[in-house]
Design an enzyme around this catalytic site. Sequence first.
Site, mmCIF file in Angstrom:
data_model
loop_
_atom_site.group_PDB
_atom_site.id
_atom_site.type_symbol
_atom_site.label_atom_id
_atom_site.label_comp_id
_atom_site.label_asym_id
_atom_site.label_seq_id
_atom_site.Cartn_x
_atom_site.Cartn_y
_atom_site.Cartn_z
ATOM 1 N N LYS A 1 -11.877 0.109 -0.249
ATOM 2 C CA LYS A 1 -11.668 1.369 -0.983
ATOM 3 C C LYS A 1 -12.867 2.284 -0.714
ATOM 4 O O LYS A 1 -13.582 2.103 0.263
ATOM 5 C CB LYS A 1 -11.486 1.073 -2.472
ATOM 6 C CG LYS A 1 -10.182 0.327 -2.783
ATOM 7 C CD LYS A 1 -8.973 1.212 -2.546
ATOM 8 C CE LYS A 1 -7.676 0.481 -2.827
ATOM 9 N NZ LYS A 1 -6.507 1.272 -2.410
ATOM 10 N N ASP B 1 -6.517 0.655 -8.729
ATOM 11 C CA ASP B 1 -7.687 1.523 -8.948
ATOM 12 C C ASP B 1 -8.362 1.256 -10.289
ATOM 13 O O ASP B 1 -9.435 1.806 -10.571
ATOM 14 C CB ASP B 1 -7.264 2.995 -8.868
ATOM 15 C CG ASP B 1 -6.847 3.383 -7.450
ATOM 16 O OD1 ASP B 1 -7.272 2.704 -6.494
ATOM 17 O OD2 ASP B 1 -6.103 4.369 -7.303
ATOM 18 N N SER C 1 0.844 -1.193 0.000
ATOM 19 C CA SER C 1 0.000 0.000 0.000
ATOM 20 C C SER C 1 0.876 1.238 0.000
ATOM 21 O O SER C 1 1.670 1.452 0.924
ATOM 22 C CB SER C 1 -0.903 0.010 1.240
ATOM 23 O OG SER C 1 -1.364 1.321 1.501
ATOM 24 N N ARG D 1 -15.535 -2.384 -3.688
ATOM 25 C CA ARG D 1 -15.587 -2.365 -5.167
ATOM 26 C C ARG D 1 -15.849 -3.743 -5.766
ATOM 27 O O ARG D 1 -16.349 -3.833 -6.885
ATOM 28 C CB ARG D 1 -14.302 -1.746 -5.739
ATOM 29 C CG ARG D 1 -14.241 -0.250 -5.500
ATOM 30 C CD ARG D 1 -12.998 0.412 -6.053
ATOM 31 N NE ARG D 1 -13.109 1.861 -5.900
ATOM 32 C CZ ARG D 1 -12.085 2.703 -5.956
ATOM 33 N NH1 ARG D 1 -10.872 2.254 -6.181
ATOM 34 N NH2 ARG D 1 -12.291 4.009 -5.814
ATOM 35 N N GLN E 1 -0.188 4.159 0.426
ATOM 36 C CA GLN E 1 -0.643 5.064 1.490
ATOM 37 C C GLN E 1 0.045 4.718 2.803
ATOM 38 O O GLN E 1 0.487 5.608 3.538
ATOM 39 C CB GLN E 1 -2.163 4.997 1.616
ATOM 40 C CG GLN E 1 -2.852 5.562 0.377
ATOM 41 C CD GLN E 1 -4.366 5.541 0.473
ATOM 42 O OE1 GLN E 1 -4.946 4.955 1.378
ATOM 43 N NE2 GLN E 1 -5.014 6.176 -0.486
HETATM 44 C C1 S3P Z 1 -2.945 5.943 -3.451
HETATM 45 C C2 S3P Z 1 -2.674 4.643 -3.221
HETATM 46 C C3 S3P Z 1 -3.626 3.547 -3.445
HETATM 47 C C4 S3P Z 1 -4.782 3.980 -4.338
HETATM 48 C C5 S3P Z 1 -5.310 5.332 -3.986
HETATM 49 C C6 S3P Z 1 -4.217 6.380 -4.038
HETATM 50 C C7 S3P Z 1 -1.907 6.959 -3.140
HETATM 51 O O1 S3P Z 1 -4.136 3.124 -2.213
HETATM 52 O O2 S3P Z 1 -5.821 3.023 -4.283
HETATM 53 O O3 S3P Z 1 -6.345 5.706 -4.880
HETATM 54 O O4 S3P Z 1 -2.025 8.094 -3.621
HETATM 55 O O5 S3P Z 1 -0.972 6.616 -2.413
HETATM 56 P P1 S3P Z 1 -3.327 2.030 -1.348
HETATM 57 O O6 S3P Z 1 -1.935 2.463 -1.336
HETATM 58 O O7 S3P Z 1 -3.910 2.041 0.017
HETATM 59 O O8 S3P Z 1 -3.567 0.728 -2.066
#
Ligand code: S3P
Length: 447
Positions: A361, A334, A184, A365, A186
Amino acid sequence: MPTDAINLNRTEPHHSLTIAPPSEGFALRGRIQIPGDKSISHRALMLGALASGETQIQGLLLGEDPRSTASCFRAMGATISELNTDRVTVQGIGLGQLQEPIDFLDAGNSGTTMRLMLGLLASHPGRFFTVTGDASLRSRPMSRVIKPLQQMGAQIWYRAEGYAPLAVQGQTLQPIHYQSPIASAQVKSCILLAGLLTEGKTTVTEPALSRDHSERMLRAFGATITVDPGTCSATVTGPAQLHGQTVIVPGDISSAAFWMVAAAIVPGSDLTIENVGVNPTRTGILEVLQAMEADVTLENQREVAGEPVADVRVRYAPLKACTIAGDVIPRLIDEIPILAVAATCASGTTLIKDAEELRVKESDRLAVMAAQLTQMGASVTELPDGLEITGQTPLTGAELDSHTDHRIAMSLAIAALIATGKTTIHRAEAAAISYPDFVPTLQRACG
Ligand code: S3P
């Protein structure tokens, strides 16, 4: 297809989008432009706010999600020009200088805003922050970032299971080497941002490589960051110093994906999508479309401000089913809703596996796409971690619902282009989270 065949009905608080069946010979042709990359836009605003000096951003996404990031960082002292043009100026306040806001920081619908910001808040000693979001975000798991931040010494209060609203009492943190159980960006970015103000080396290792925009941009802003793609690890050395930069945001491949699939499934199409970010950590969709025998070519490949960019040309070709699983999943996470639409047009059974992340998400989804495509006549089986879709099934127009999820709204709109009969998508305003001009672009592309 006449443009009046696509109508947005703005009954507040929700809009519904109606798409009538295309006329004979309808195809997507020519060249289109797409909005700026959402992930890069968030990071440019955040690093610009944390840096010393001025940051100029070109091509910023003017969607709801970056607006949430901008308003949070304004509330903590950064000066960010109005988001009414894609050229935005940020006057940074300097790393470690975030001010204590006098109200909740509202991340809206944006998981990226909330999760990345938490790493920064947790590492600002002596300051207290409260953080919330909309109904969708308040039901998404924050424990995935709270746990590693707690290992660094963070103090965070949360609802059961780590849901927002949250409260954070900033602390001097300790560096860790975090072995993330999920790939991830994030989670990775949250910990790396916490590492900026933490003395020593903070490392994140993930099971597969997720998007690396944070690593690239942190390096450009002057942080000491090393990456080891072999072990999917990134290390930041703190305390860092960030200096204002010029950031040029490429077009978002996740937004381009809707047009790529539209051109791949509407007979006679030949569409070029300009200025698409093709960072290898995001190009899973291109590989899968090619595996499905779609006619996809990259033109004018170049590097812009540290990110690879190309024009993507897609011509209609009959699609074949394929399996989408394993390490490619984080590289197209995504795009799975729109790939599910493509799968309804492919001969054979497409298997999507290892994608349980989709359940947390902006909506679940997997469940939502299975239900909505089934309503259109597709043959879809929902699996615990994916979908099994057998094509080719003709789709029929139906009354559908975005479940307030932007990518669901847009995926269903593309499905409607190949359906017989009229489709109505309720709560279609969700598209503005990542693609404010989606409906006018659809009208133009079909005009
Ligand atoms: C994102 C990371 C992804 C993605 C999100 C944007 C980011 O999530 O699904 O739309 O900008 O770091 P995850 O890292 O939790 O999978």
